[in-house]
Write a protein that holds these residues in place. Structure first.
Motif, PDB file in Angstrom:
ATOM      1  N   UNK A  12      49.014  26.557  16.513  1.00 18.44           N
ATOM      2  CA  UNK A  12      48.912  27.779  17.298  1.00 18.44           C
ATOM      3  C   UNK A  12      47.554  28.022  17.935  1.00 18.44           C
ATOM      4  N   UNK A  13      46.616  27.134  17.733  1.00 18.41           N
ATOM      5  CA  UNK A  13      45.269  27.263  18.314  1.00 18.41           C
ATOM      6  C   UNK A  13      45.356  27.259  19.841  1.00 18.41           C
ATOM      7  N   UNK A  14      44.617  28.157  20.500  1.00 15.45           N
ATOM      8  CA  UNK A  14      44.521  28.180  21.957  1.00 15.45           C
ATOM      9  C   UNK A  14      43.112  27.744  22.322  1.00 15.45           C
ATOM     10  N   UNK A  15      43.003  26.781  23.245  1.00  9.63           N
ATOM     11  CA  UNK A  15      41.696  26.241  23.616  1.00  9.63           C
ATOM     12  C   UNK A  15      41.694  25.813  25.075  1.00  9.63           C
ATOM     13  N   UNK A  16      40.489  25.660  25.629  1.00  8.80           N
ATOM     14  CA  UNK A  16      40.294  25.251  27.017  1.00  8.80           C
ATOM     15  C   UNK A  16      39.869  23.795  27.074  1.00  8.80           C
ATOM     16  N   UNK A  17      40.285  23.115  28.162  1.00  8.10           N
ATOM     17  CA  UNK A  17      39.903  21.722  28.372  1.00  8.10           C
ATOM     18  C   UNK A  17      39.479  21.556  29.828  1.00  8.10           C
ATOM     19  N   UNK A  41      49.176  26.332  29.153  1.00  5.72           N
ATOM     20  CA  UNK A  41      49.384  27.747  29.429  1.00  5.72           C
ATOM     21  C   UNK A  41      48.977  28.081  30.857  1.00  5.72           C
ATOM     22  N   UNK A  42      49.531  29.141  31.374  1.00  4.65           N
ATOM     23  CA  UNK A  42      49.145  29.633  32.692  1.00  4.65           C
ATOM     24  C   UNK A  42      48.139  30.740  32.457  1.00  4.65           C
ATOM     25  N   UNK A  43      46.931  30.551  32.931  1.00  5.32           N
ATOM     26  CA  UNK A  43      45.859  31.514  32.728  1.00  5.32           C
ATOM     27  C   UNK A  43      45.691  32.396  33.947  1.00  5.32           C
ATOM     28  N   UNK A  44      45.225  33.600  33.722  1.00  3.59           N
ATOM     29  CA  UNK A  44      44.888  34.491  34.833  1.00  3.59           C
ATOM     30  C   UNK A  44      43.614  33.969  35.483  1.00  3.59           C
ATOM     31  N   UNK A  45      43.607  33.828  36.802  1.00  2.00           N
ATOM     32  CA  UNK A  45      42.411  33.308  37.468  1.00  2.00           C
ATOM     33  C   UNK A  45      41.298  34.340  37.516  1.00  2.00           C
ATOM     34  N   UNK A  46      40.079  33.872  37.610  1.00  2.00           N
ATOM     35  CA  UNK A  46      38.930  34.736  37.840  1.00  2.00           C
ATOM     36  C   UNK A  46      38.802  34.906  39.340  1.00  2.00           C
ATOM     37  N   UNK A  47      38.900  36.139  39.801  1.00  2.00           N
ATOM     38  CA  UNK A  47      38.805  36.423  41.224  1.00  2.00           C
ATOM     39  C   UNK A  47      37.565  37.268  41.470  1.00  2.00           C
ATOM     40  N   UNK A  48      36.489  36.671  41.992  1.00  2.00           N
ATOM     41  CA  UNK A  48      35.282  37.466  42.217  1.00  2.00           C
ATOM     42  C   UNK A  48      35.497  38.500  43.314  1.00  2.00           C
ATOM     43  N   UNK A  49      34.849  39.630  43.153  1.00  2.00           N
ATOM     44  CA  UNK A  49      34.932  40.670  44.175  1.00  2.00           C
ATOM     45  C   UNK A  49      33.585  40.776  44.872  1.00  2.00           C
TER      46      UNK A  49
END
Length: 85
Positions: A12-17, A41-49
């Motif tokens: 169940x570990x969630x990690x980034x690659x 997983x589908x991640x929410x993107x970072x959208x700079x303002x």
């Protein structure tokens, strides 16, 4: 360089690659249990303002932090009468 998020089906570990183009990405394993049974997983993107905060960050109050008609709101901005508040 794309960063993907995975969830290990074993523990169940969630990690980034960080996955580089042209590299063998079949060797990805869970950092906790070393299982290779992973779910991407589908991640929410970072959208700079324009003000330096993520555009998808939760906001309180009006859309730009000011009330409609406040000094500094310009026509066409979210609080300057564009019809979106």
């Amino acid at each position: 360089m794309p960063i993907f998020e995975y969830k290990c089906k074993a523990c169940g570990e969630i990690f980034d690659v960080l996955q580089l183009a042209g590299k063998d990405n079949d060797q990805i394993k869970c950092p906790s249990c070393e299982s290779s049974e992973l779910e991407k997983l589908i991640s929410a993107p970072f959208l700079p303002s324009s003000v330096g905060k993520p555009a998808n960050e939760e906001k309180t109050g009006a859309c730009c932090g000011s009330e409609p008609g406040a000094k500094g709101c310009t026509p066409g901005s979210c609080c300057g009468g564009a019809g979106v508040h």
